[in-house]
Design an enzyme around this catalytic site. Structure first.
Site, short mmCIF file in Angstrom:
data_model
loop_
_atom_site.label_atom_id
_atom_site.label_comp_id
_atom_site.label_asym_id
_atom_site.label_seq_id
_atom_site.Cartn_x
_atom_site.Cartn_y
_atom_site.Cartn_z
N ARG A 4 -13.50 -8.54 0.70
CA ARG A 4 -12.06 -8.29 0.52
C ARG A 4 -11.29 -9.56 0.83
O ARG A 4 -10.34 -9.92 0.14
CB ARG A 4 -11.59 -7.15 1.45
CG ARG A 4 -12.20 -5.78 1.16
CD ARG A 4 -11.71 -5.21 -0.15
NE ARG A 4 -10.26 -5.11 -0.20
CZ ARG A 4 -9.53 -4.13 0.36
NH1 ARG A 4 -10.13 -3.14 0.97
NH2 ARG A 4 -8.22 -4.13 0.28
N HIS A 62 -7.06 0.90 -6.80
CA HIS A 62 -7.32 0.01 -5.66
C HIS A 62 -7.96 -1.27 -6.22
O HIS A 62 -9.14 -1.53 -6.01
CB HIS A 62 -8.24 0.71 -4.67
CG HIS A 62 -8.22 0.14 -3.28
ND1 HIS A 62 -7.46 -0.94 -2.92
CD2 HIS A 62 -8.90 0.51 -2.15
CE1 HIS A 62 -7.65 -1.21 -1.63
NE2 HIS A 62 -8.52 -0.36 -1.15
N GLN A 107 -9.96 -3.79 -4.02
CA GLN A 107 -11.25 -3.25 -3.63
C GLN A 107 -12.29 -3.52 -4.72
O GLN A 107 -13.39 -4.01 -4.45
CB GLN A 107 -11.12 -1.74 -3.37
CG GLN A 107 -12.41 -1.10 -2.91
CD GLN A 107 -12.84 -1.58 -1.53
OE1 GLN A 107 -12.04 -1.57 -0.60
NE2 GLN A 107 -14.07 -2.03 -1.41
N ARG A 129 0.87 -1.18 0.00
CA ARG A 129 0.00 0.00 0.00
C ARG A 129 0.90 1.22 0.00
O ARG A 129 1.69 1.41 0.94
CB ARG A 129 -0.91 0.00 1.23
CG ARG A 129 -1.54 1.36 1.49
CD ARG A 129 -2.68 1.33 2.45
NE ARG A 129 -3.83 0.68 1.84
CZ ARG A 129 -5.06 0.75 2.34
NH1 ARG A 129 -5.30 1.42 3.46
NH2 ARG A 129 -6.06 0.14 1.73
N ASP A 163 -17.05 7.33 -1.97
CA ASP A 163 -15.82 7.18 -1.19
C ASP A 163 -15.52 8.54 -0.57
O ASP A 163 -16.17 9.54 -0.90
CB ASP A 163 -14.67 6.72 -2.12
CG ASP A 163 -13.36 6.47 -1.37
OD1 ASP A 163 -13.38 6.29 -0.14
OD2 ASP A 163 -12.30 6.45 -2.04
N CYS A 165 -16.23 1.74 -0.01
CA CYS A 165 -15.07 0.89 0.29
C CYS A 165 -14.73 0.90 1.78
O CYS A 165 -14.07 -0.01 2.26
CB CYS A 165 -13.87 1.35 -0.52
SG CYS A 165 -13.44 3.06 -0.23
N1 CP Z 1 -11.20 -0.14 1.91
C1 CP Z 1 -9.94 -0.23 2.41
O1 CP Z 1 -8.98 -0.43 1.67
O2 CP Z 1 -9.85 -0.11 3.76
P1 CP Z 1 -8.53 0.06 4.64
O3 CP Z 1 -7.96 1.41 4.34
O4 CP Z 1 -9.01 -0.08 6.05
O5 CP Z 1 -7.56 -1.02 4.26
N1 NVA Z 2 -9.69 6.86 -1.58
C1 NVA Z 2 -9.35 6.41 -0.25
C2 NVA Z 2 -9.61 4.95 -0.10
C3 NVA Z 2 -9.29 4.35 1.23
C4 NVA Z 2 -9.53 2.88 1.31
C5 NVA Z 2 -7.90 6.74 0.02
O1 NVA Z 2 -7.07 6.61 -0.90
O2 NVA Z 2 -7.58 7.16 1.12
#
Ligand code: CP
Ligand code: NVA
Length: 314
Positions: free
Chosen positions: A297, A134, A137, A107, A229, A269
């Site tokens: 997930r 993502h 997701q 990530r 989101d 998400c």
């Molecule tokens: N939706 C998602 O990726 O959640 P987290 O940021 O908790 O991993």
């Molecule tokens: N768009 C958000 C998604 C988090 C799961 C971010 O990037 O923070």
């Protein structure tokens, strides 16, 4: 028969419709095996390195639990605790990790970081969220849509809000799978033009469609799925206040969802910023499937790991 052995999962645009359908089919199988308690240790003894530059609840836990259920082991690695912080390159980190583990999930802020990991690693790299996409997701999202609606092709799937990483992956996978994807954003917050072009090309091939609007009411008319989101993603904290004002008309609330089909599903998400992009009455309504989506997930990522790290053919 489709094999995804050894593939990186950085962006779903790299996958064909048939490959995406294979992942979704495998995810369904993983969920059934999990529910009936059938052992499925298809990655016995394998290890997954999980690098995090940003916080996470769902991604971390679903990957860690997922690799364990597959018979393997996951290592949580905070990027701040690695020599990366002291300047070791992504390339060298990728080469070293490849000598220890069978897969890498990361990530990151910059999408280029997962691309560089994939370029220099000799094991599969899975994107656990970048500023661009993502993919895990979206796979869980389409698994959820398929469960709730019985199909994906022909559905009207409407994303309301910021044209961000989550929007990109939803657009890419939806248009590949034959859905009618509509995105409504404030002006200046549209998805990346490259992703818009992909969505249009995908739709032309799949028989779906893609439309970009700036009017949330028009967008959600007769929707089967409404998705939103956060307005300020991780790394955009400094813009949060300004965005709150700009995005207010794009809040998913009871008034807005009235324009969708009565049996629409609401998706997010998570984490949700209740009272900002979505109100409690929507996220807690019977139409909301956000926790099924979060659960999926686990199943979708187990499918991804089994396919790319294990070499099972489906
Ligand atoms: N939706 C998602 O990726 O959640 P987290 O940021 O908790 O991993
Ligand atoms: N768009 C958000 C998604 C988090 C799961 C971010 O990037 O923070």
């Amino acid at each position: 028969v489709v094999s995804l052995a050894g593939r990186d999962v950085l962006c779903l645009q790299d996958f064909t419709r048939e490959e995406l359908e294979t992942i979704l089919k495998t995810a369904e199988m993983m969920k059934i095996w999990n529910k009936i308690g059938k052992p499925h240790r298809v990655l016995e003894g394998k290890t997954l390195a999980m690098i995090f530059q940003k916080p996470s609840t769902r991604t971390r836990i679903s990957f860690e639990v997922g690799i364990y259920q597959l018979g393997g082991y996951g290592l949580y690695l905070n990027a701040q605790d690695l020599q990366l912080r002291r300047g070791e390159t992504i390339a060298d980190t990728a080469r070293v990790l490849s000598r220890y583990v069978d897969g890498i999930m990361a990530r990151v802020y910059a999408h280029k970081d997962v691309e560089d990991l994939a370029k220099y690693a000799s094991v599969p790299v899975i994107n656990g969220l970048s500023d661009f996409s993502h993919p895990c997701q979206a796979l869980a999202d389409y698994q959820t849509i398929l469960e709730k609606k019985g199909r994906i092709a022909g559905l009207k799937i409407v994303y309301v809000g910021d044209g961000n990483n989550v929007a990109h992956s939803l657009m890419i996978a939806g248009t590949k799978l034959g859905a009618n994807v509509v995105v409504a954003t404030p002006e200046g917050y549209e998805p990346d033009p490259k992703v818009i072009k992909w969505a249009e090309q995908n739709a032309a091939e799949s028989g779906g469609s893609f439309e970009l609007l700036h009017d949330p009411v028009k967008a959600v008319k007769d929707a089967d799925v409404i998705y939103t989101d956060v307005w300020a993603s991780m790394g955009q904290e400094a813009e949060a206040e300004q965005r709150r004002k700009i995005f207010q008309p794009f809040q998913v609330n009871r008034d807005l969802v009235k324009h969708a089909k009565p049996d629409h599903i609401f998706m997010h998400c998570l984490p949700a910023h209740r009272g900002e992009e979505v109100t409690d009455d929507v996220v807690d309504s019977p139409n909301s499937v956000v926790f099924d989506e979060a659960e999926n997930r686990l199943h979708a990522q187990k499918a991804v790991m089994a396919l790319v790290m294990g070499g099972i053919k489906v």
